[in-house]
Enzyme design. Structure first.
Site, mmCIF file in Angstrom:
data_model
loop_
_atom_site.group_PDB
_atom_site.id
_atom_site.type_symbol
_atom_site.label_atom_id
_atom_site.label_comp_id
_atom_site.label_asym_id
_atom_site.label_seq_id
_atom_site.Cartn_x
_atom_site.Cartn_y
_atom_site.Cartn_z
ATOM 1 N N TRP A 130 0.845 -1.191 0.000
ATOM 2 C CA TRP A 130 0.000 0.000 0.000
ATOM 3 C C TRP A 130 0.886 1.249 0.000
ATOM 4 C CZ3 TRP A 130 -2.091 2.649 4.841
ATOM 5 C CH2 TRP A 130 -3.001 3.661 4.495
ATOM 6 N N ASP A 211 -0.884 -5.924 9.157
ATOM 7 C CA ASP A 211 -1.827 -4.848 8.838
ATOM 8 C C ASP A 211 -3.149 -5.516 8.454
ATOM 9 O OD1 ASP A 211 -3.241 -2.650 8.044
ATOM 10 O OD2 ASP A 211 -1.843 -2.010 6.487
ATOM 11 N N ALA A 213 -6.684 -4.564 7.529
ATOM 12 C CA ALA A 213 -7.595 -3.468 7.178
ATOM 13 C C ALA A 213 -8.885 -3.960 6.535
ATOM 14 C CB ALA A 213 -6.890 -2.493 6.234
ATOM 15 N N LYS A 246 -13.282 -0.164 6.562
ATOM 16 C CA LYS A 246 -13.982 -0.888 5.491
ATOM 17 C C LYS A 246 -15.032 -1.838 6.052
ATOM 18 C CE LYS A 246 -10.017 0.507 3.734
ATOM 19 N NZ LYS A 246 -9.564 1.412 2.746
HETATM 20 C C1 LMR Z 1 -6.738 2.495 -0.559
HETATM 21 O O1 LMR Z 1 -5.686 1.868 -0.654
HETATM 22 O O2 LMR Z 1 -7.331 2.956 -1.536
HETATM 23 C C2 LMR Z 1 -7.350 2.693 0.794
HETATM 24 O O3 LMR Z 1 -6.601 2.047 1.756
HETATM 25 C C3 LMR Z 1 -7.622 4.109 1.109
HETATM 26 C C4 LMR Z 1 -6.404 4.942 1.346
HETATM 27 O O4 LMR Z 1 -6.412 5.712 2.310
HETATM 28 O O5 LMR Z 1 -5.446 4.876 0.576
#
Ligand code: LMR
Length: 393
Positions: A130, A211, A213, A246
């Protein structure tokens, strides 16, 4: 003082969100930022959340401070959700949970905590990972290294390469793993692979940092944490950063939790005091509202069932969309990996030029890496999007 500052580019995910909002086209499709959308293309407030809010509004008597750890009820409920209600680690007094401002707050405070433990800590993150992991962890002063995770040719996990890299890590290094629904690839580890990662972690003396999420959005609330629980049962110490954005649809309420699993109750006490002191010097205490909603839902059998049903329906809908997208793209190549992957995201495996054409010509927004938020599709847009993608292939 400020005159020497140069403007910085925005975070690519947030920039795309803004660009989409400013696009006047009626038929635009947002497959960018990871938010769940229903069949009508709307990000709904879950009915269980609405009802919990109604109850809170009727019964809340104070807006007094909550304290750096947040609500004890929320923290306990999150520990049970993640580790299971009847978990030995919790019974043994080895688990500490604090409420945080979203998953980001949990990740950042974990990084601050790790820096207190050892200023020269190295965190290994998956390649890819991410986009906000590096800023959140590196921004706290931790060194970041990458382990290979995705085979770019197949867009599936390159597990042997991952293990080989982790075998190079030094004792005390931290390994960041995605609990489920890997962001950005959707490619998750199997339970057998979690076991082998656990073995490397134990053999090399590494600290696992998970993590989490998307619990409940991959295959189910229990299934999505099976690997995490297996790991937690084996290792002396572990960190989990959890988000309620989420799975409770509480994005803007900034609701998350940071869990430390410690080697002993005495250790837990010392570690928690350090963490609370770090929180106090960063944001003092977390916002209350989102966590109060989660606590209300998880403490009430009826509301909890309602939430689980709603979450289960969201999860099934995403799985359905994954299969439908893979099928719709099949004439143009093998996209079966999209159906096998889990959670909101997959890469299409197309180049930045094709991504740009989809955006400029068709109003279809995805990250430059070709990451799409599958949960942003619906029955109307899916055939149109699939046709446009086939067109640029
Ligand atoms: C994403 O990857 O789109 C989500 O986790 C939202 C974000 O804050 O980036």
């Amino acid at each position: 003082m400020f005159e020497g500052l140069k403007p910085l580019p925005q975070d690519p995910i947030l920039q795309l969100m803004q660009q989409f909002r400013e696009d006047p086209r009626q038929d635009k499709v947002d497959l960018g930022i990871g938010v769940y959308k229903d069949a009508a293309g709307h990000t709904p407030i879950m009915a269980a959340v609405r009802e919990a809010e109604r109850r809170l509004l009727a019964t809340e008597t104070s807006k007094g401070y909550v304290g750096p750890a947040g609500s004890a009820g929320f923290n306990d409920a999150m520990a049970a959700l993640i580790l299971g209600r009847d978990n030995a680690l919790r019974r043994d007094g080895r688990v500490s949970v604090v409420q945080t401002p979203g998953g980001c707050g949990a990740l950042r405070m974990a990084a601050e905590f790790l820096r207190l433990c050892r200023p020269d800590t190295t965190v290994w993150v998956s390649n890819p990972t991410w986009g906000n992991h590096r800023p959140l962890l590196g921004g706290a002063g931790l060194a970041i290294r990458e382990y290979p995770y995705l085979d770019p040719a197949t867009l599936e996990v390159d597990f042997e390469a991952m293990l080989e890299a982790l075998a190079q890590a030094r004792a005390g290094d931290v390994v960041l793993l995605h609990g489920c629904c890997h962001n950005p690839s959707g490619a998750d580890l199997t339970l057998a692979q979690w076991r082998r990662v656990t073995e490397v972690i134990l053999r090399r003396g590494l600290l696992p940092f998970v993590d989490l999420a998307y619990q409940g959005l991959g295959e189910g609330l229990e299934e999505d944490v099976a690997g995490l629980r297996q790991l937690a049962a084996e290792v002396p110490e572990m960190i989990v950063a959890a988000s309620c954005s989420k799975n409770f649809g509480l994005y803007r309420e900034r609701t998350g939790a940071l869990m430390l699993i410690c080697a002993s109750p005495a250790n837990r006490e010392a570690a928690t005091s350090q963490l609370l002191s770090a929180i106090r010097s960063h944001y003092s205490m977390p916002p209350a509202h989102g966590a109060a909603i989660v606590e209300t839902i998880l403490a009430d059998d009826g509301l909890r069932r309602q939430w689980q049903d709603e979450l289960g329906a969201m999860c099934q809908r995403i799985l359905g969309l994954r299969h439908a997208l893979a099928d719709a793209l099949a004439p143009a190549g093998d996209f079966g990996f999209i159906a096998r992957q889990r959670g909101m995201f997959s890469f299409l495996g197309i180049g930045p030029d094709q991504v740009r054409r989809l955006r400029e010509t068709h109003g279809i927004y995805m990250l430059e890496s070709s990451r799409v938020n599958v949960a942003g599709l619906n029955e109307q847009t899916l055939p149109v999007v699939a046709e446009a993608i086939r067109g640029v292939l």
